[in-house]
Structures are given as structure tokens and as C-alpha cells.
Design a protein around this motif. Structure first.
Motif, PDB file in Angstrom:
ATOM      1  N   ARG A 208      48.655  59.261  39.528  1.00 39.63           N
ATOM      2  CA  ARG A 208      48.936  59.773  38.162  1.00 39.63           C
ATOM      3  C   ARG A 208      50.052  60.738  37.942  1.00 39.63           C
TER       4      ARG A 208
ATOM      5  N   LEU B  75      53.147  58.765  37.886  1.00 46.78           N
ATOM      6  CA  LEU B  75      53.163  58.107  36.602  1.00 46.78           C
ATOM      7  C   LEU B  75      53.566  58.872  35.311  1.00 46.78           C
ATOM      8  N   GLY B  76      53.518  60.505  35.747  1.00 51.57           N
ATOM      9  CA  GLY B  76      53.872  61.283  34.483  1.00 51.57           C
ATOM     10  C   GLY B  76      52.598  61.631  33.802  1.00 51.57           C
ATOM     11  N   LEU B  77      51.651  61.115  34.371  1.00 51.09           N
ATOM     12  CA  LEU B  77      50.418  61.318  33.456  1.00 51.09           C
ATOM     13  C   LEU B  77      49.647  62.729  33.615  1.00 51.09           C
TER      14      LEU B  77
ATOM     15  N   VAL C  72      58.818  57.267  29.853  1.00 50.43           N
ATOM     16  CA  VAL C  72      59.077  55.794  28.923  1.00 50.43           C
ATOM     17  C   VAL C  72      60.229  54.988  29.595  1.00 50.43           C
TER      18      VAL C  72
ATOM     19  N   HIS D 240      58.898  53.798  33.098  1.00 46.59           N
ATOM     20  CA  HIS D 240      57.755  52.684  33.044  1.00 46.59           C
ATOM     21  C   HIS D 240      58.277  51.359  32.823  1.00 46.59           C
ATOM     22  N   ARG D 241      59.633  51.217  32.246  1.00 47.75           N
ATOM     23  CA  ARG D 241      60.138  50.135  31.659  1.00 47.75           C
ATOM     24  C   ARG D 241      60.174  49.245  32.999  1.00 47.75           C
TER      25      ARG D 241
ATOM     26  N   TYR E 282      51.823  48.976  36.765  1.00 47.49           N
ATOM     27  CA  TYR E 282      50.718  49.823  37.431  1.00 47.49           C
ATOM     28  C   TYR E 282      49.370  49.068  37.312  1.00 47.49           C
TER      29      TYR E 282
ATOM     30  N   PRO F  47      45.357  50.134  37.711  1.00 44.78           N
ATOM     31  CA  PRO F  47      44.621  51.298  38.183  1.00 44.78           C
ATOM     32  C   PRO F  47      43.307  50.709  39.088  1.00 44.78           C
TER      33      PRO F  47
ATOM     34  N   VAL G 104      39.997  49.290  36.433  1.00 48.42           N
ATOM     35  CA  VAL G 104      40.431  48.688  34.957  1.00 48.42           C
ATOM     36  C   VAL G 104      39.554  48.562  33.782  1.00 48.42           C
ATOM     37  N   SER G 105      39.956  49.420  32.803  1.00 49.43           N
ATOM     38  CA  SER G 105      39.142  49.251  31.622  1.00 49.43           C
ATOM     39  C   SER G 105      39.760  48.548  30.549  1.00 49.43           C
TER      40      SER G 105
ATOM     41  N   MET H 276      49.919  44.242  27.484  1.00 42.66           N
ATOM     42  CA  MET H 276      50.560  45.052  28.434  1.00 42.66           C
ATOM     43  C   MET H 276      52.146  44.666  28.510  1.00 42.66           C
TER      44      MET H 276
ATOM     45  N   LEU I  44      54.186  46.048  25.606  1.00 44.46           N
ATOM     46  CA  LEU I  44      54.377  47.450  25.564  1.00 44.46           C
ATOM     47  C   LEU I  44      55.381  47.885  26.909  1.00 44.46           C
ATOM     48  N   ARG I  45      55.510  47.085  27.884  1.00 46.27           N
ATOM     49  CA  ARG I  45      56.475  47.455  29.165  1.00 46.27           C
ATOM     50  C   ARG I  45      57.711  46.934  28.732  1.00 46.27           C
TER      51      ARG I  45
END
Lengths: 309, 532
Positions: free
Chosen positions: A49, A52-54, A74, A77-78, A82, A84, A87-88, A102, A105-106
Motif C-alpha cells: 500500500r 501504491l501511494g495509498l 495517478v 498507476h497507468r 495491482y 489485492p 478482492v472486493s 478496471m 480506469l487504468r
């Protein structure tokens, strides 16, 4: 040589007073498949995390694909994908919708690759996410990641819900990714998987890097285990240099032995009259056990004793 | 092993888990009631004051939030209590009971915890039985304490007991309604939505019935909201209407149990159908994702508020009718019938605003569930910025709150315009709700601020929302001083069409809302993501 894909040095991370990462080091060179090992709660997901910059590291330096993962999340992440550990998904979307979402968004998804991976993982993309099992949710995230053109794949215990057949498919896929020259960080506690796939291994414990290098490097640090049954009293073997943790039960003896002394010890075993002899090469498991078993417990003194058993 | 094996153990576990939540509800409801009785006694101490108040209860607003009006002719403490407090108590008990039952049935199944429990020696009906038994217990305790408090204030023993029992049974009925809804829908959220919708319809049945005829007509009798007061405590007590609660509860529980026998754990009555293998054109960014996720709840809230508003709008004609038949009202309200109708409708607009405010806060708070489930992590691991993600969530919440507010104003306006045959009401009521827009947005903005900067302070948000609703609904009756009224988020702006619009407070209020939203974005940009 270009900058490493992942380069974290001396990373500290606190949650309140709890220290999750303690001077953690992790380096993954571009094009490598790196194993990231540690028991539950050792800080693997926290490290990921941070990458990933979370989460923001409290101190130390973190570089990901040559950038700062917190400030340039951002754009970085392109270039990565990832998966997890747990996964939810959006319960009213189908797996196929989630994969497309997904990808979009990428910044784009190769539909041909998506189709190919859906087939390989035998995933029905028309099912609603709430009807998926843990393994199937994981497959959704895996297909989304594998079908992307990301330079770097960060996989957090990606096979924990997969059956052995799917694990084999996964192994195959990661090998292909590697052949394409992409980089993979694979966190896991399934050692055989790491042994099969990884060029390098980093082992962490309680937020600290305790070992890192290629598997061959690490093997030199460890011992093989020997189980023998001999005709004479096996006691003298226990006293030989290089023999560790001997356990004697009548004519049977089990011990581990340093590789440097293996030849000398075996000739002694033979001289006692071998009835049976099994010797296992050092597996990653032993490497692992060595770090979570005696050595570190001893290093940390009595305070960690409770965790040994 | 019976279907109910383990229900007792599970009930104790439920009480243990919710000991604080349930204690707060019990204290708040029983405590407020016990506190209101002496206030009422004190405030209306002379015969004249009491009958003046009774006249007010005979107005449309009085009927909507009071009841069928038994005992108004001799408005002593007992009837006063029943007329002033019953609806507020019933609505609060409905909210408590529905949330509790859903929390311990469908929401548990959805989370997978029910699976963990059901794998043990636990009957299939035990979770629902435990949820219902515990909510029955809590309702009975609340009803009992209220009855004791009333007896303590020297009110008739039998009437007080009947009243307390009636309240408790009504609460249990609402819980049983939720138990049936929990069998139909697969999600906790939509289960509570369905149950609240059912309760809203039942409330409206009583309102329409009670409006039509003093003491209520047949329509009123279809609603559990009516039966407590139809037992006529402190007026002409009859226990028989309370038996209706018993019958309905038994019927609902049997229905829920039979329905639950027809489905699998975690499944709804309607099986999940396969969907598209890929995402459509629209689903390509975080905003469309938010809309996709919230579509159901936005439509449900908008429709519910619209229905509520239209039905209250049409009551305008009743106001007119009463005004014509009851010359006494002129003394209270003045001579202009439009003012009276406007006063009634502007009062209803504050309910629209309260509903929209709760919706806005819930919509923003979805982000917390998204975050703790790990979906936010998944989205942010793609090329999505935090400000873009959180900002789009706020934008969706704000726009849909506006939707709900406009639906409320439009509904009230259309309802009133239709029955009064005067189209001007549509514009008037749209203006009225829009003049309160910042109050509808403020809790969403506060929820955002809490999520962005201090996730632990969510409790404060609900506390303020609860207080604001209490002050707006009960503050007038309890004669809150000005400063206490001004602590309510819903009392800061003038109510059109009775009062005049004032630009300065509107601009300041809107500015505060925007500022909170902006600060929340900064907070979310700079904090660690919290994933369970």
C-alpha cells in the motif's frame, strides 16, 4: 542499468503507536519476478500500500518506476496493475463489467487479451460479483491485471483462493509476463509458488527485511535436512561439526546439516551402517522456518518467545 | 434440532453486541417522554391554555403529527401526552426496530457472518428469531418505562399501561415488517429501504384517514400507526385495538419464516440473473461508477419523497375545508386562507429538507464502506486521483440531494396546485425548498469532512442530525429558546412562502457547505487510506 522498478529504503510506517514497517528495504529490478515473503501480519500488504501511494511512509525513501508513489500516484498507476489479497467487487456488476471498468480506469484494456485470460482462468464474466466465490473474485482481479499492458504487476497473495489447477495456470501466466520483460512483485506465503517463479526473494518479519537475494544466494545460508536409520548407535553423529538440532529415537536420527559439512557427515552416517537415508535439499520453507523459528526468536530475546510454537 | 435452536444464545449475543446502541435508543425515547410530561404540564397549566393547544391539534398539521384527536374536548395531561408525543415516538421506534432487525438478519447474511454462525449448531430460523426477540424486548422496556413514567405523574394506571403496551407492540410490528422485507431483498440497504417505504405508506394511510374524519375513518384502521390511539387511552380506553397488533405481528412473523424457508442463505427470493460480459459505454469512469452504484437508492429516495410530498400537497384542500367550517381557526391564524395553507406547506417543506439531508449524508457515507471493503483501494490502484474519486462521490451526492429536494418541492406544489386549482403553488413551493437547499446539503458536506479528515467523528454527525430533527419537530412544543432552535441546521434559513427570502444567510450557509466540501477533499488527498 536502468533504475530499479521498485526501490524502497529504510521505510518506517506507524499506525498510531504500532510500528507496521521498521526500516524496511525492498528492491526489485526491472524485468525480475520478485518474491515477497512473510507471515500474516508481517507488513507485506502495508508495504504494497505504501508502494501504491495509498499509505504515506513516515520516513525512508520509496521510488516506484522512477517516481514518487505518493505524489505521482495517478501517472505511475497507468504503468502498473495491482491485485489485492482480498478482492472486493461491486456486487451488482458482473465480473466482465468489473474487468472492463478496471481496465478503463487504468487507461485502456486489450480485449483480445481479456478474452484469452478469461478462457484460461475459466471465468464466467456474466455472473454478478456477489455470486462469485473468493477464488473467482480473485480471478476477476487477476484477469484485469494480466490483460493490461502494465510494466509492473503488484500481486498480493494472488493465489490464496485459487484451486491447484488455477494455480498452475497462474504460474504459467506469470512466466509469460516475465518473458515479455515485465516486472512482477509477488507477495505470498506459499513457498513452492515463490520457488517456482521468483528470481529474487525478500523475506520480512515484523516490518523488517530479514533476508533478501536470489534463491541460490539464500540456499547457501541454510541447511539440508537428513533423516537416517542406522545399525549402530547414531549418537556420535550428533556431535559432528555442522550438525544441528539432532533428534535421536533408538536407531533413528534426524538432523539438519550445513552444506559445507555435508560430505563429511554423510560418510560418517555410512560408516554406521545405513538402513535408510532421506536427505531433503533446503526448501524455501526451511529458509522461512529458520527466520521465523529459532534464529529471530533468539535474536529478539525472550520478548518474542510467545510466537515461536 | 428445531429451526430455532440457538436463538436464545444468539439473542444474548445480539444484546451484548448492541448494548450501547440499544441503551441509547431506550434512554433517548423513554427519557424524552419522561421529560416532556412535566414540560407539558407546566406549559399548559390553565384550562384556557390547554384548550388553545387542543384547537391547534385539530388543524391539519396537528392531525398529521398528532393523531385522530381523541380527548381534545377535555385536553388534560393524559390526552395531551397521547396527542403530542405518539407519532414522534412511533416514528422513532419504527426507525429503531427496522434498523435493528435488518442489522441482525439480512445485513449479517450479506457480510457472510451469518454463514459463520449458521455452520454451528444454530437453527435456520434462529437469527431472525433472535433479532425479533431482542427488538421485542427493547420495545417492551421502552413502553414499560414510558408507562411507569406516566403512572408516576399521576395518570390513570390502566390507560398508562395500555399506552405503553400499544407503543411497544407498534414497535414490534415495525420490526416484523422489516423481517418480511429481509426475505425479499438481498441487500441490507435495500431491505431497510423497502421497510421504510412500507412504514411511510402506513403512516400516510393513517394521515389520510384521520384527516377525512375526526377520529379517523376505515383507512386509518389499516395502519399500525393508528391502533395505539384508537385504544383511546385517557379518553375512553378499550384494549381491543391492541389485539390487532398481536394478529398482525403473528401474521408477519409466520410470513417471514415461510419465505425464509423458501430461499438459501444469502439469497433473495429472486435469483441473481447473469448480466453483460463486458461494461457498456457508460461505465468508464468513477462518476458513472458512483451513479451505477447509487442508482437504486437515488430513484427510491426521489420517488419516496415525491410521493410523500404529493400526498401532503393534496392535504392543502383539507386545510381550506377546515378553515371554512371552523371559524375558531381564524382567531389563531388570521383571515387569509392562503397564509394558513402556506404555513402548513412550509412546515411540510422542512420534512422534505430533513429527508434530503439524511439522504445526502448516507450517500456520502457510502464512501466509507467502499473504503473499508477495499474497493476504493482497487479504484485508486488504477490511474484515478484521490481528488477526482472523492470529488465525484461528493458531486453525485450533491446533485442527487438536489434531485430529492426538487422532487419534494415539485410534489408539494403539484399536489397543492391540483387540489386548489392554482398553478402558482408549484413555483412557490419550489422556491420554498430551494431556499432551504443549504440545510439539505450541510449534512452531506459534514459527512464528507468527517470522512476526509476525521473518520472517527461520524457519531457527532448523527448527533447533530438527531438534534436538528428533534429541535425542528419538537422545539416549538417544548418552547426551546432561540439559541437552542438556532442550533438546528434546519432553522437557520427563513421558510418560504410565509417568511421572506434573505440572501445573506443563504450565501453564508452555502459558503460554509462548500468550504466543508473543499476541506474534505484536501483531507482525503492527504490521509492514509483505511482498509480493513
Amino acid at each position: 542499468m536502468s533504475a530499479p522498478a521498485i526501490d524502497a529504503r529504510g521505510v518506517d510506517k506507524y499506525f498510531g503507536r504500532f510500528q507496521a514497517l521498521d526500516k524496511l528495504d525492498l528492491t526489485v529490478r526491472t524485468g525480475q519476478v520478485a518474491g515477497f515473503l512473510g507471515p500474516n501480519g508481517s507488513g507485506k500488504s502495508t508495504t504494497i500500500r505504501v508502494l501504491l501511494g495509498l499509505l504515506r511512509a513516515d520516513s525512508g525513501s520509496v521510488r516506484l518506476l522512477g517516481g514518487d508513489p505518493w505524489k505521482e500516484a495517478v501517472s505511475l498507476h497507468r504503468r502498473l496493475a495491482y491485485v489485492p489479497g482480498d478482492v472486493s467487487l461491486w456486487s451488482n456488476l458482473t465480473g466482465g463489467q468489473a474487468i472492463d471498468l478496471m481496465g478503463r480506469l487504468r487507461g485502456g484494456l486489450d480485449t483480445r487479451r481479456k478474452k484469452a485470460f478469461l478462457e484460461r482462468f475459466e471465468l464466467d464474466p456474466t455472473k454478478k460479483a456477489r455470486t462469485y466465490s473468493k477464488g473467482n473474485r480473485q480471478k476477476v482481479a487477476l484477469v484485469a491485471a494480466l490483460a493490461s499492458d502494465a510494466e509492473l504487476l503488484i500481486l498480493d497473495e494472488p493465489t490464496s483462493g485459487l484451486d491447484p489447477l488455477m494455480e498452475a495456470v497462474f504460474t504459467e501466466c506469470v512466466r509469460e509476463i516475465k518473458e515479455e520483460g515485465r516486472t512482477v512483485l509477488l507477495s505470498s506465503h506459499i513457498l513452492s509458488e515463490v520457488e517456482k517463479l521468483c528470481d529474487t526473494v525478500t523475506i520480512i518479519r515484523q516490518g523488517r527485511t530479514v533476508e533478501s537475494g536470489t534463491l541460490d544466494d539464500l540456499r547457501h545460508l541454510t541447511r539440508s535436512s537428513v533423516h537416517a536409520e542406522v545399525e549402530h548407535d547414531p549418537a556420535p553423529l550428533a556431535a559432528l561439526p555442522g550438525v544441528h538440532d539432532p533428534e535421536i529415537d533408538g536407531h533413528r536420527i534426524s538432523f539438519s546439516v550445513d552444506h559445507a559439512q555435508m560430505g563429511a557427515v554423510l560418510s560418517q552416517v555410512t560408516s554406521l551402517g545405513v538402513r535408510s537415508l532421506v536427505s531433503n535439499p533446503p526448501s524455501l520453507e526451511e529458509l522461512f522456518m529458520r527466520h521465523y523459528g529459532d534464529e529471530l526468536a533468539a535474536l529478539n530475546g525472550g520478548t518474542e518467545g510467545g510466537e515461536r510454537a | 434440532m428445531s429451526a430455532f435452536t440457538g436463538a436464545g444464545t444468539l439473542s444474548r449475543f445480539v444484546l451484548r453486541r448492541d448494548r450501547i446502541r440499544l441503551s441509547v435508543w431506550t434512554l433517548a425515547l423513554a427519557g424524552t417522554t419522561a421529560a416532556v410530561v412535566p414540560v407539558l404540564d407546566d406549559m399548559f397549566s390553565t384550562e384556557e391554555e390547554r384548550q388553545g393547544r387542543a384547537a391547534l391539534m385539530d388543524t391539519p398539521t396537528g392531525i398529521v403529527f398528532g393523531g385522530p384527536g381523541y380527548g381534545l374536548d377535555d385536553y388534560t395531561l393524559g390526552p395531551m401526552m397521547v396527542n403530542e408525543m405518539t407519532m414522534t415516538l412511533l416514528i422513532a421506534m419504527a426507525v429503531m426496530s427496522i434498523l435493528h432487525v435488518v442489522r441482525h438478519t439480512r445485513a449479517e447474511e450479506e457480510s457472510g457472518r451469518a454463514e459463520l454462525l449458521r455452520a454451528n449448531v444454530l437453527g435456520s430460523g434462529a437469527p431472525m428469531a433472535a433479532a425479533l426477540m431482542t427488538i421485542a424486548l427493547v420495545n417492551l422496556v421502552i413502553g414499560g418505562v414510558i408507562a411507569l413514567a406516566l403512572i408516576g405523574f399521576d395518570l390513570a394506571v390502566a390507560d398508562s399501561l395500555a399506552y405503553g403496551l400499544g407503543l411497544a407492540l407498534a414497535g414490534i410490528t415495525f420490526g416484523a415488517i422489516a423481517a418480511v422485507c429481509a426475505q425479499v431483498s438481498e441487500h441490507g440497504r435495500s431491505t431497510s429501504g423497502l421497510a421504510f417505504l412500507a412504514v411511510g405508506v402506513l403512516f400516510m394511510l393513517r394521515v389520510v384517514g384521520d384527516m377525512a374524519e375526526s377520529g379517523g375513518n376505515l383507512l386509518s384502521w389499516f395502519s399500525p400507526f393508528a391502533w395505539v390511539q384508537q385504544a383511546q387511552p385517557y379518553h375512553d380506553l378499550s384494549w381491543a385495538p391492541l389485539a390487532l397488533y398481536g394478529l398482525v405481528i403473528v401474521a408477519l412473523v409466520i410470513t417471514a419464516h415461510l419465505l425464509s424457508g423458501r430461499r438459501d442463505l444469502g439469497a433473495g427470493l429472486v435469483a441473481a440473473r447473469p448480466g453483460p460480459a463486458g461494461a457498456g459505454r457508460l461505465l468508464r469512469g468513477v462518476t458513472t461508477l458512483q451513479l451505477n452504484q447509487q442508482r437504486g437508492s437515488i430513484i427510491a429516495w426521489t420517488l419516496a419523497v415525491l410521493l410523500f410530498a404529493v400526498s401532503f400537497g393534496t392535504l392543502a384542500t383539507e386545510v381550506e375545508g377546515m378553515f371554512e367550517t371552523n371559524p375558531d381557526l381564524e382567531a389563531v391564524f388570521g383571515t387569509d386562507v392562503d397564509d394558513v395553507i402556506g404555513g402548513f406547506l412550509s412546515f411540510v417543506t422542512s420534512y422534505v429538507i430533513m429527508g434530503a439531508a439524511a439522504f445526502g449524508a448516507l450517500s456520502v457515507l457510502r464512501m466509507r464502506a467502499e473504503e473499508s471493503s477495499g474497493r476504493t483501494e482497487l479504484v485508486l490502484s488504477a490511474a484515478v486521483g484521490r481528488v477526482a474519486l472523492f470529488g465525484s462521490a461528493l458531486a453525485v451526492a450533491a446533485v442527487s440531494t438536489l434531485f430529492v429536494v426538487v422532487a419534494g418541492g415539485l410534489g408539494l406544489g403539484l399536489g397543492a396546485a391540483a387540489v386548489l386549482e392554482d398553478g402558482a403553488w408549484v413555483g412557490r413551493l419550489l422556491q420554498a425548498v430551494l431556499a432551504q437547499l443549504p440545510a439539505a446539503m450541510v449534512f452531506g458536506a459534514l459527512a464528507a469532512l468527517v470522512l476526509g479528515a476525521a473518520p472517527r467523528l461520524t457519531g457527532l454527525l448523527w448527533l447533530w442530525l438527531g438534534y436538528s430533527i428533534l429541535a425542528t419537530v419538537m422545539g416549538g412544543l417544548l418552547e426551546f429558546p432561540d439559541w437552542a432552535m438556532n442550533l438546528s441546521a434546519f432553522e437557520l434559513l427563513p421558510r418560504l412562502p410565509v417568511e421572506d427570502f434573505e440572501p445573506l444567510p443563504y450565501v453564508l450557509y452555502s459558503g460554509a457547505v462548500l468550504l466543508a466540501g473543499a476541506l474534505s477533499l484536501v483531507g482525503f488527498r492527504n490521509r492514509d487510506l483505511a482498509t480493513a
